[in-house]
Design a protein around this motif. Structure first.
Motif, mmCIF file in Angstrom:
data_model
loop_
_atom_site.group_PDB
_atom_site.id
_atom_site.type_symbol
_atom_site.label_atom_id
_atom_site.label_comp_id
_atom_site.label_asym_id
_atom_site.label_seq_id
_atom_site.Cartn_x
_atom_site.Cartn_y
_atom_site.Cartn_z
ATOM 1 N N ILE A 11 -9.271 -9.843 9.360
ATOM 2 C CA ILE A 11 -8.589 -10.439 8.206
ATOM 3 C C ILE A 11 -8.982 -9.705 6.922
ATOM 4 C CG2 ILE A 11 -8.421 -12.516 6.770
ATOM 5 C CD1 ILE A 11 -8.584 -14.136 9.418
ATOM 6 N N GLN A 12 -10.240 -9.348 6.774
ATOM 7 C CA GLN A 12 -10.670 -8.610 5.586
ATOM 8 C C GLN A 12 -10.009 -7.243 5.518
ATOM 9 O OE1 GLN A 12 -14.904 -8.729 6.179
ATOM 10 N NE2 GLN A 12 -15.133 -10.655 5.057
ATOM 11 N N GLU A 13 -9.924 -6.560 6.651
ATOM 12 C CA GLU A 13 -9.253 -5.261 6.704
ATOM 13 C C GLU A 13 -7.781 -5.406 6.345
ATOM 14 O OE1 GLU A 13 -7.696 -2.584 10.331
ATOM 15 O OE2 GLU A 13 -9.869 -2.909 10.340
ATOM 16 N N PHE A 14 -7.151 -6.446 6.875
ATOM 17 C CA PHE A 14 -5.752 -6.718 6.590
ATOM 18 C C PHE A 14 -5.541 -6.968 5.094
ATOM 19 C CE2 PHE A 14 -2.771 -10.147 5.617
ATOM 20 C CZ PHE A 14 -1.576 -9.529 5.943
ATOM 21 N N MET A 15 -6.372 -7.815 4.496
ATOM 22 C CA MET A 15 -6.206 -8.149 3.074
ATOM 23 C C MET A 15 -6.393 -6.904 2.207
ATOM 24 S SD MET A 15 -5.218 -11.222 3.023
ATOM 25 C CE MET A 15 -5.420 -11.826 1.374
ATOM 26 N N ALA A 16 -7.307 -6.033 2.560
ATOM 27 C CA ALA A 16 -7.495 -4.786 1.810
ATOM 28 C C ALA A 16 -6.257 -3.905 1.932
ATOM 29 C CB ALA A 16 -8.732 -4.047 2.309
ATOM 30 N N ALA A 17 -5.692 -3.813 3.129
ATOM 31 C CA ALA A 17 -4.475 -3.016 3.328
ATOM 32 C C ALA A 17 -3.299 -3.614 2.560
ATOM 33 C CB ALA A 17 -4.138 -2.916 4.817
ATOM 34 N N LEU A 18 -3.216 -4.921 2.537
ATOM 35 C CA LEU A 18 -2.145 -5.599 1.794
ATOM 36 C C LEU A 18 -2.275 -5.326 0.296
ATOM 37 C CD1 LEU A 18 0.299 -7.511 2.043
ATOM 38 C CD2 LEU A 18 -1.293 -9.415 1.803
ATOM 39 N N GLU A 19 -3.481 -5.375 -0.228
ATOM 40 C CA GLU A 19 -3.705 -5.075 -1.644
ATOM 41 C C GLU A 19 -3.310 -3.641 -1.979
ATOM 42 O OE1 GLU A 19 -4.555 -6.951 -4.323
ATOM 43 O OE2 GLU A 19 -4.274 -8.625 -2.940
ATOM 44 N N ARG A 20 -3.677 -2.700 -1.116
ATOM 45 C CA ARG A 20 -3.293 -1.293 -1.341
ATOM 46 C C ARG A 20 -1.780 -1.142 -1.342
ATOM 47 N NH1 ARG A 20 -7.520 -0.511 2.231
ATOM 48 N NH2 ARG A 20 -6.090 -0.096 3.966
ATOM 49 N N MET A 21 -1.104 -1.858 -0.453
ATOM 50 C CA MET A 21 0.354 -1.790 -0.371
ATOM 51 C C MET A 21 0.985 -2.319 -1.658
ATOM 52 S SD MET A 21 3.318 -3.784 0.095
ATOM 53 C CE MET A 21 2.583 -5.320 0.538
ATOM 54 N N LEU A 22 0.450 -3.407 -2.175
ATOM 55 C CA LEU A 22 1.025 -4.013 -3.380
ATOM 56 C C LEU A 22 0.856 -3.129 -4.615
ATOM 57 C CD1 LEU A 22 -0.036 -7.717 -2.811
ATOM 58 C CD2 LEU A 22 2.265 -6.751 -2.623
ATOM 59 N N LYS A 30 6.774 0.184 -0.462
ATOM 60 C CA LYS A 30 6.164 -1.111 -0.156
ATOM 61 C C LYS A 30 6.800 -1.729 1.085
ATOM 62 C CE LYS A 30 4.819 -2.528 -4.789
ATOM 63 N NZ LYS A 30 4.970 -3.536 -5.841
ATOM 64 N N ARG A 31 8.118 -1.649 1.184
ATOM 65 C CA ARG A 31 8.798 -2.225 2.350
ATOM 66 C C ARG A 31 8.386 -1.524 3.639
ATOM 67 N NH1 ARG A 31 14.836 -3.418 -0.079
ATOM 68 N NH2 ARG A 31 14.198 -5.212 -1.304
ATOM 69 N N ARG A 32 8.289 -0.215 3.599
ATOM 70 C CA ARG A 32 7.854 0.524 4.793
ATOM 71 C C ARG A 32 6.422 0.137 5.167
ATOM 72 N NH1 ARG A 32 10.508 4.634 2.111
ATOM 73 N NH2 ARG A 32 8.541 5.509 1.379
ATOM 74 N N GLU A 33 5.576 0.050 4.158
ATOM 75 C CA GLU A 33 4.172 -0.294 4.405
ATOM 76 C C GLU A 33 4.036 -1.719 4.941
ATOM 77 O OE1 GLU A 33 0.145 0.327 4.757
ATOM 78 O OE2 GLU A 33 1.664 1.801 4.261
ATOM 79 N N ILE A 34 4.806 -2.640 4.416
ATOM 80 C CA ILE A 34 4.704 -4.022 4.898
ATOM 81 C C ILE A 34 5.174 -4.129 6.340
ATOM 82 C CG2 ILE A 34 6.891 -5.198 4.299
ATOM 83 C CD1 ILE A 34 4.879 -7.246 2.861
ATOM 84 N N GLN A 35 6.174 -3.333 6.711
ATOM 85 C CA GLN A 35 6.600 -3.307 8.110
ATOM 86 C C GLN A 35 5.475 -2.799 9.001
ATOM 87 O OE1 GLN A 35 10.285 -1.116 8.360
ATOM 88 N NE2 GLN A 35 11.378 -2.600 7.108
ATOM 89 N N THR A 36 4.758 -1.804 8.529
ATOM 90 C CA THR A 36 3.615 -1.282 9.271
ATOM 91 C C THR A 36 2.527 -2.351 9.418
ATOM 92 O OG1 THR A 36 4.068 0.950 8.465
ATOM 93 C CG2 THR A 36 1.836 0.523 9.282
ATOM 94 N N LEU A 37 2.302 -3.125 8.348
ATOM 95 C CA LEU A 37 1.289 -4.185 8.407
ATOM 96 C C LEU A 37 1.677 -5.267 9.412
ATOM 97 C CD1 LEU A 37 0.372 -4.513 4.624
ATOM 98 C CD2 LEU A 37 -0.988 -3.465 6.445
ATOM 99 N N ILE A 72 -1.809 -16.204 11.979
ATOM 100 C CA ILE A 72 -0.936 -17.064 11.176
ATOM 101 C C ILE A 72 -1.230 -16.853 9.697
ATOM 102 C CG2 ILE A 72 -0.373 -19.467 10.589
ATOM 103 C CD1 ILE A 72 -0.909 -20.107 13.616
ATOM 104 N N GLU A 73 -2.500 -16.737 9.359
ATOM 105 C CA GLU A 73 -2.879 -16.474 7.967
ATOM 106 C C GLU A 73 -2.304 -15.143 7.486
ATOM 107 O OE1 GLU A 73 -6.883 -15.977 5.222
ATOM 108 O OE2 GLU A 73 -7.073 -16.793 7.247
ATOM 109 N N MET A 74 -2.416 -14.115 8.320
ATOM 110 C CA MET A 74 -1.876 -12.806 7.945
ATOM 111 C C MET A 74 -0.354 -12.864 7.818
ATOM 112 S SD MET A 74 -4.254 -10.090 10.019
ATOM 113 C CE MET A 74 -4.799 -11.046 11.423
ATOM 114 N N LEU A 75 0.309 -13.570 8.721
ATOM 115 C CA LEU A 75 1.768 -13.701 8.647
ATOM 116 C C LEU A 75 2.185 -14.428 7.370
ATOM 117 C CD1 LEU A 75 4.569 -13.320 9.877
ATOM 118 C CD2 LEU A 75 4.160 -15.409 11.228
ATOM 119 N N ALA A 76 1.472 -15.471 7.012
ATOM 120 C CA ALA A 76 1.779 -16.204 5.776
ATOM 121 C C ALA A 76 1.639 -15.294 4.562
ATOM 122 C CB ALA A 76 0.866 -17.425 5.646
ATOM 123 N N GLU A 77 0.574 -14.507 4.528
ATOM 124 C CA GLU A 77 0.357 -13.580 3.409
ATOM 125 C C GLU A 77 1.444 -12.507 3.363
ATOM 126 O OE1 GLU A 77 -1.707 -13.799 0.942
ATOM 127 O OE2 GLU A 77 -3.034 -15.368 1.678
#
Length: 130
Positions: A11-22, A30-37, A72-77
């Motif tokens: 989850i921490q790795e995911f949140m860091a990747a999400l922040e970098r994408m934003l 951003k759309r391509r990166e979010i699909q990758t996430l 589920i948390e990652m999907l919500a984010e």
């Protein structure tokens, strides 16, 4: 305990990747990166982007509960973040999905999160049909 540590690191790795994408300036990047996430952390973008909350929860039912709650948390984010990249009505649909997933986590995760409550309140302030 080892499984819990793994889930927390994921989850921490995911949140860091999400922040970098934003932080990316271009919407298409951003759309391509979010699909990758989606693909890397939750599952196939083509399914989870369009799935209802019930369909998504059913699809995640096969994993152990702690790992499932993390996904589920990652999907919500992802839904919450992705909503900023679209206009209505798709943004409303994604915010609605994010709210329902956050609400599910509120009742089933066993943890309280100010960040989650703030996001839920923000979605409610947008008067999205939840």
């Amino acid at each position: 305990m080892l499984e819990r540590d793994y889930t927390m690191r994921l989850i921490q790795e995911f949140m860091a990747a999400l922040e970098r994408m934003l932080e990316k300036p271009e919407i298409e990047a951003k759309r391509r990166e979010i699909q990758t996430l989606y693909d890397k952390y939750v599952g196939p973008y083509a399914f989870y982007h369009t799935a209802t909350v019930d369909e998504a929860l059913d699809a995640l039912a096969g994993t152990d509960e702690e790992h499932r709650i993390g996904k589920i948390e990652m999907l919500a984010e992802l839904c919450y973040s992705e909503a900023r990249m679209f206009s209505k009505p798709e943004s409303d649909m994604l915010l609605d999905k994010a709210y329902k997933l956050f609400d599910y986590l509120e009742h089933n995760s066993g943890t309280f999160s100010f960040d989650r409550r703030n996001k839920m309140n923000f979605i409610m302030s947008k008067k999205v049909s939840v």
